[in-house]
Design an enzyme around this catalytic site. Sequence first.
Site, PDB file in Angstrom:
ATOM      1  CG  LEU A  55      -1.940  -1.079   1.411  1.00  0.00           C
ATOM      2  CD1 LEU A  55      -2.581  -0.994   2.788  1.00  0.00           C
ATOM      3  CD2 LEU A  55      -3.008  -0.964   0.332  1.00  0.00           C
ATOM      4  CG  HIS A  56       2.460   3.234  -3.173  1.00  0.00           C
ATOM      5  ND1 HIS A  56       2.014   2.108  -3.842  1.00  0.00           N
ATOM      6  CD2 HIS A  56       2.611   4.191  -4.118  1.00  0.00           C
ATOM      7  CE1 HIS A  56       1.923   2.383  -5.139  1.00  0.00           C
ATOM      8  NE2 HIS A  56       2.272   3.636  -5.329  1.00  0.00           N
ATOM      9  NE  ARG A  57      -1.711   3.573  -7.224  1.00  0.00           N
ATOM     10  CZ  ARG A  57      -0.979   4.243  -8.119  1.00  0.00           C
ATOM     11  NH1 ARG A  57      -0.928   5.548  -8.078  1.00  0.00           N
ATOM     12  NH2 ARG A  57      -0.320   3.602  -9.055  1.00  0.00           N
TER      13      ARG A  57
ATOM     14  CG  ASP B   2      -1.850   1.132  -3.132  1.00  0.00           C
ATOM     15  OD1 ASP B   2      -0.710   0.713  -3.390  1.00  0.00           O
ATOM     16  OD2 ASP B   2      -2.079   1.931  -2.186  1.00  0.00           O
TER      17      ASP B   2
END
Length: 362
Positions: A208-210, A282
């Site tokens: 997850l990074h967005r 994501d």
Amino acid sequence: MKIDIIAGARPNFMKIAPIIHAIQEKQKSGVSITFRLIHTGQHFDQNMSGSFFEQLNIPEPNVNLGAGGGTQSEQTGAIMMGYENLLTSESTDICIVVGDVTSTMACSIVAKKMGVKVAHVEAGIRSYDLTMPEEINRMVTDSITDYFFTTSAIANTNLKKQGIDEQKIFFVGNTMIDTLLKQLPNLKKPTFFDELKLSNGNYFVMTLHRPANVDEEGKLKALIEEIVLNSNNLPIIFPVHPRTSKKLENLGIQFDNLKYVEPLGYLEFNYIVKNAKAVITDSGGITEETTVMGIPCLTLRDNTERPETITIGTNELVGTNPKNIAPYLQKLNQGNWKKGSIPEKWDGKTAVRIVEQLLLLE
């Protein structure tokens, strides 16, 4: 023919490595073609050591513009000034840009203004989400590109809708998959694999990074909790992006089966993907790799610029609402996930097609 090959972020090097190899093969057969590998320095990555280039079997960059740090606008300006100075001192025939990072847009603008032809590898992909900086980069780059190398029929259609001359569009496939297929025999088991007693097909990988998922702490916590609650208590391996790490420190989320690990190198990360039950992500690029490896993928986004991974591959667009997650994981745990297949021309020969086409354009 003289070619500049631009890379600004770590994934770019995975995409340009096969192009370099294809050029080198042409050189061996006596074809007059040279390249200059330019690292813009957009992302400073401590893992980008000599061993990284050795793993990919590509030379160290000829030039590093050192344009890392600062806001997106500051980065864009620094890259443009650096590349302009380089072209002023020694020009080139074609500038190859890949993907959708800031370096892609910045160098394509400079090249075009200085009379250098621009070739965009991965042209035509669209999320139609203008809140994504990458979408702006794609749109600007494609608006001034001379030669469009595409990964899918959908990308071809997007470009035709934009009014691009069909004779400038070349459906070649996906260079990221060239690298993946070449590196599959070389994947490396991370040290934690045995330490955590992982076994093939019995754990999840999560990334997850967005901003839509990690910027709001309540949302991030709800996503992770929903994934854990519907994981059948299987281990969830979470290589934590620096952006996400700062948020997690404040939340203190701890579950017995949630395993935080450091960011992984390319060979280590794809080892755990290849042997996972499924990937929850994501990211855009990971959905391409899971499709080729036949691994179920749940994408926590409301849109995707890679729809072929859904219509053809193993990916499903879950969305960013945590409540959407449970039905997809239930389907997976019941063994009802779609099988998927590999998109056309994702066969490991994309870079060869690109270089052969460039030579025809000379």
